[in-house]
Design an enzyme around this catalytic site. Sequence first.
Site, PDB file in Angstrom:
ATOM      1  N   GLU A 112      28.951  25.630  66.269  1.00  0.00           N
ATOM      2  CA  GLU A 112      29.751  25.682  67.501  1.00  0.00           C
ATOM      3  C   GLU A 112      30.691  24.490  67.539  1.00  0.00           C
ATOM      4  O   GLU A 112      30.419  23.465  66.922  1.00  0.00           O
ATOM      5  CB  GLU A 112      28.832  25.590  68.737  1.00  0.00           C
ATOM      6  N   LYS A 114      32.128  21.262  69.324  1.00  0.00           N
ATOM      7  CA  LYS A 114      31.562  20.300  70.280  1.00  0.00           C
ATOM      8  C   LYS A 114      32.651  19.962  71.293  1.00  0.00           C
ATOM      9  O   LYS A 114      33.612  19.246  70.991  1.00  0.00           O
ATOM     10  CB  LYS A 114      31.083  19.051  69.542  1.00  0.00           C
ATOM     11  N   ASP A 116      34.630  18.433  74.295  1.00  0.00           N
ATOM     12  CA  ASP A 116      34.643  17.090  74.876  1.00  0.00           C
ATOM     13  C   ASP A 116      34.826  17.190  76.387  1.00  0.00           C
ATOM     14  O   ASP A 116      35.944  17.156  76.900  1.00  0.00           O
ATOM     15  CB  ASP A 116      35.774  16.278  74.245  1.00  0.00           C
ATOM     16  N   TYR A 223      26.850  26.949  76.342  1.00  0.00           N
ATOM     17  CA  TYR A 223      26.392  26.776  74.959  1.00  0.00           C
ATOM     18  C   TYR A 223      24.883  26.783  74.784  1.00  0.00           C
ATOM     19  O   TYR A 223      24.384  26.622  73.687  1.00  0.00           O
ATOM     20  CB  TYR A 223      26.988  25.522  74.313  1.00  0.00           C
ATOM     21  N   LYS A 312      30.316  14.506  64.065  1.00  0.00           N
ATOM     22  CA  LYS A 312      31.412  13.926  64.840  1.00  0.00           C
ATOM     23  C   LYS A 312      32.690  13.822  64.006  1.00  0.00           C
ATOM     24  O   LYS A 312      32.661  13.347  62.879  1.00  0.00           O
ATOM     25  CB  LYS A 312      31.013  12.521  65.336  1.00  0.00           C
ATOM     26  N   CYS A 406      71.214  -2.582  81.018  1.00  0.00           N
ATOM     27  CA  CYS A 406      71.087  -1.595  79.939  1.00  0.00           C
ATOM     28  C   CYS A 406      70.972  -2.314  78.598  1.00  0.00           C
ATOM     29  O   CYS A 406      71.758  -3.215  78.297  1.00  0.00           O
ATOM     30  CB  CYS A 406      72.297  -0.674  79.943  1.00  0.00           C
ATOM     31  N   CYS A 409      74.476  -1.206  76.574  1.00  0.00           N
ATOM     32  CA  CYS A 409      75.829  -1.626  76.967  1.00  0.00           C
ATOM     33  C   CYS A 409      75.851  -2.835  77.900  1.00  0.00           C
ATOM     34  O   CYS A 409      76.915  -3.374  78.179  1.00  0.00           O
ATOM     35  CB  CYS A 409      76.570  -0.456  77.615  1.00  0.00           C
ATOM     36  N   CYS A 424      71.003   3.871  83.396  1.00  0.00           N
ATOM     37  CA  CYS A 424      72.266   3.206  83.094  1.00  0.00           C
ATOM     38  C   CYS A 424      73.339   4.184  83.542  1.00  0.00           C
ATOM     39  O   CYS A 424      73.334   5.337  83.128  1.00  0.00           O
ATOM     40  CB  CYS A 424      72.381   2.943  81.592  1.00  0.00           C
ATOM     41  N   CYS A 429      78.418   4.427  77.803  1.00  0.00           N
ATOM     42  CA  CYS A 429      77.415   3.572  77.147  1.00  0.00           C
ATOM     43  C   CYS A 429      77.131   4.133  75.742  1.00  0.00           C
ATOM     44  O   CYS A 429      76.867   5.330  75.593  1.00  0.00           O
ATOM     45  CB  CYS A 429      76.153   3.570  78.001  1.00  0.00           C
TER      46      CYS A 429
HETATM   47  S1  IVH Z   1      23.938  21.517  72.674  1.00  0.00           S
HETATM   48  C1  IVH Z   1      19.735  20.424  73.294  1.00  0.00           C
HETATM   49  N1  IVH Z   1      26.326  22.447  72.158  1.00  0.00           N
HETATM   50  O1  IVH Z   1      27.561  17.132  73.451  1.00  0.00           O
HETATM   51  C2  IVH Z   1      21.119  20.688  72.946  1.00  0.00           C
HETATM   52  N2  IVH Z   1      26.155  20.354  73.234  1.00  0.00           N
HETATM   53  O2  IVH Z   1      26.583  14.629  72.327  1.00  0.00           O
HETATM   54  C3  IVH Z   1      22.047  20.182  73.956  1.00  0.00           C
HETATM   55  N3  IVH Z   1      28.320  19.348  73.810  1.00  0.00           N
HETATM   56  O3  IVH Z   1      25.159  16.521  75.908  1.00  0.00           O
HETATM   57  C4  IVH Z   1      23.424  20.165  73.623  1.00  0.00           C
HETATM   58  N4  IVH Z   1      29.564  20.961  73.010  1.00  0.00           N
HETATM   59  O4  IVH Z   1      27.365  17.655  76.635  1.00  0.00           O
HETATM   60  C5  IVH Z   1      25.614  21.441  72.671  1.00  0.00           C
HETATM   61  N5  IVH Z   1      28.396  23.407  71.669  1.00  0.00           N
HETATM   62  C6  IVH Z   1      27.669  22.420  72.189  1.00  0.00           C
HETATM   63  C7  IVH Z   1      28.286  21.311  72.791  1.00  0.00           C
HETATM   64  C8  IVH Z   1      27.479  20.283  73.296  1.00  0.00           C
HETATM   65  C9  IVH Z   1      29.558  19.797  73.635  1.00  0.00           C
HETATM   66  C10 IVH Z   1      27.958  18.058  74.430  1.00  0.00           C
HETATM   67  C11 IVH Z   1      26.853  18.142  75.428  1.00  0.00           C
HETATM   68  C12 IVH Z   1      25.809  17.201  74.904  1.00  0.00           C
HETATM   69  C13 IVH Z   1      26.620  16.267  74.055  1.00  0.00           C
HETATM   70  C14 IVH Z   1      25.796  15.561  73.020  1.00  0.00           C
END
Ligand code: IVH
Length: 673
Positions: A112, A114, A116, A223, A312, A406, A409, A424, A429
Site C-alpha cells: 500500500e 503510505k 502522509d 487502510y 520510507k 526597483c 531600473c 515597479c 523598466c
Molecule cells: S497501517 C498496525 N497503512 O503511517 C498498522 N499505516 O508510520 C497500522 N499510514 O500510524 C498502520 N498509510 O498513520 C498503515 N497504508 C497504510 C498507511 C499507514 C499511512 C500511517 C499511519 C501510521 C503511520 C506509521
Amino acid sequence: MTISDPKTRILELSAEINRHNQLYHGFDAPEITDAAFDALNVELNQLLEEFPELANLANLSIGAKAENTFEEVSHSSKMLSLDNAFDAEELAAWNERIDKQLGDAVGRYVCELKIDGVACSLRYESGALVQAATRGNGVVGEDITLNVKTINSIPDRLPSGVPDVVEVRGEIYMDIATFEALNEAQTEAGLPRYANPRNTAAGSLRQKNPEITRSRNLSFWAYQLGAGADEANLTSHSQALDWLDSLGFPVNPERKYVASISEVDEYIAWGLQNRHDLDYEIDGVVVKVDDYTKQEALGATARAPRWAIAFKYPPEEKETKLLDIHVSIGRTGKATPFAVLEPVFVGGSTVQMATLHNQDQVALKGVRPGDTVVVRKAGDVIPEVLRPVESLRPTSSKPWHFPTECTSCGEPLRRPEGEANNYCENFVCPAQQQARIEYFTSRTAMDIEGFGESTVALFLKEELISDVADIYFMDWEAVGNLAGFGSISVSNLQTSIEKSKEKPLASLLVGFGIRHLGPSGATALAEHFGHLDAIAHAKDTEIAEVEGVGAKIGESVEAFFATEVAKDLIRRLREAGVNLEGPEQSSLRQTLEGKSIVISGTVEGYSRTGAQDAVKERGGKSPGSVSNKTDYVVLGENPGASKISKAEELGIPVISSDKFQQLLDTGTVSTPR
Ligand code: IVH
C-alpha cells in the site's frame, strides 16, 4: 564535537525524540525535518541494540498530548505505529525475520502507499458512525467525531447487514490541489503559508468549529479493519480492504496484492517513480502480511506489528543555506523576492532558488540571508522555503528589508493599498521589458518560436527591439550579422513572427501582460467586444460586466489602454498587420460545455496549462485528477501512470493526443485511442 557516553546519549536522544514528537503530534509545529527526526531514532535504536541493558533509559512516548480541550477516548485495541525500513536490505532483513518466525513463507503481501496524513480510527455501531478518534499516544486518543463528520468521503452510515461493531482505521489527508489553493489564499490575504498538507490536515482536524474543518475539504483512505472482521468472515487483509471498498469507504486504488518480496521491491520502485503524479502526498510504502492467521502468529511489539513494515522514501524537506534574498521584477512590474540557496537535492531534483512570494511572506517566515533554512519540494510543486532553523542562525546575521527601489531600473517600488505585492511602475523598466517580451512571444500568448530568454536579452542589448511591437519591425540585416543567427534561423524566426499575426485577439490581449488579465478573461473580452479598439475604448464598468471578468480586471484594462504607451503599441501593431479582431463565434463554440477533460502529460503544441485552457475556453472543465465525473482522459507525452490506471479502473475513455483537436472541435471523439 565530544561524543557522550551511551547512557547520556540515550537519555539525550529520548528527550529530543519526545520533544519533537510533542511538537509534531501535539502542536503541528515541527522544528526539524522528518529525515532529521528519523536519524535521531536510527541512532537511538543502534545504541539500544548495542547496549540492550540500557533499554529502560529510553522512555519514549508515541506522541505526546497537545494542550487542547478535545475529549479523551480509549481505543478498543491499541493503535500501533510501524517499524521503518530505509533500504532494500532492511526490507529483506524484515522478510527473513518473519519467514523464520513463521517457519513458512509469508504467502501473499499487501503493498500500500503510505499516505502522509493523520491516522484516525472510526467506530460504527449498528451501521452508524458513532466515534472518530486520533491516535494520540496509541492507547488514548482525542474525540474528533464532529469534525470527521464533515469529511464527505467518510460514510455516516454503512449498508444494512454489517456487523454490530465495525472499526475502520485509515489516514485523513489534504489533497495537494486543496493545499495549494489554501496557501494561495493565505498569501493573498497576507497571512502565513501552511508548511505542508500533513500538518494542515492535522490542524484542520483540531478546530473547535467543525465548519472550519468542512471548509478545508479533507479526504480519507481506509487502510485497516479492526472490529468486525471476524463477524464478516474475513480471513485476510486483502479481503478486508475489498470489503471496506464495497461498503463505500475510499480504499486506495494503488494497492497491490503480490506473492514475493521481489514484487514488493518492484512496487516500491513504482511508487517512487510515480509519487508525484498523485494528488496527495505519500512518504513511503507499507508492506503487510496478508493472511490473518499468519499476522496473528507474528504478533506485535509494544510499538508496532511484526507483520507490517513501512518503507520510507527520501524526504521532501531538507535543510540548506539561504545564501541571499534577491528581488525579481516580472512583466507586470510585480516585485517578487526569492531565495538564493546553496543547491540541495530535495523532492527529486536540485533546488537552488525558491520563491518567497512577497514582502509579508519574508517577514512572516522570518528568514535572513545566512540562515540555515528548511526547504520543501514535492514533485512538480514549486520549491518553498518553510522556515529558518533559528538555533543555527549566525550571530552576525541581520534582518532583511524589502527594497524601496526597483532592482532593475531604480525607480521607487509602490505597494497599492490592500495588496500584498509591491510594483515597479516604470513601463520601460528593462526587467519588465525583458519579461514582457518573453511572455508576449510565449505559447500562452503569441507563440513566436525562437524568442527564448537569451535571444530576447540579446535583441534588447543590441537595441533591435525595445517593446513587443518592435518584433514586427526588426532590422533583419542587423539580426543576420549577430553571432549564431545564420540565414536558416533568421528565416525561421521571420516565419514564426509572420504566423503570429494571425493569432486570435485573446492571445494578443494576454500578450500585453495587463495586470490580473489571464487567458480566460482575455478570451471573454475578445468574444464580447469583438475588436481590440472596442476594448481599448470601453469603460472599466463595461469591462467588469463581461462574464468571468470582475472590477479588478476592469480597472486595470482601462488603465492600460489609457496610457500613451498602449496607444502607440496598438498603432504599430495595426500597421504591422497583427490581427486585432475577436474570434468568429464558431471558432470558439462551447463544444465542451458540461464536460470534464483530464490532461495527462503534455500535449504536442500546447504548454502545460495551454491544453487545459483550450478545454476551458470551450466551456469544459479540466481538473488535475481523474474522478467518476471525468468524461475523457487525454494521453499526452510522459503521462501520469496513476491517472491512466484510475481512468481504466473507472471505465473512462483514454484518448490519444492526436484526437485532442477533434475533441475540442466537436466535443466528442469517434473512436477512443
Ligand atoms: S497501517 C498496525 N497503512 O503511517 C498498522 N499505516 O508510520 C497500522 N499510514 O500510524 C498502520 N498509510 O498513520 C498503515 N497504508 C497504510 C498507511 C499507514 C499511512 C500511517 C499511519 C501510521 C503511520 C506509521
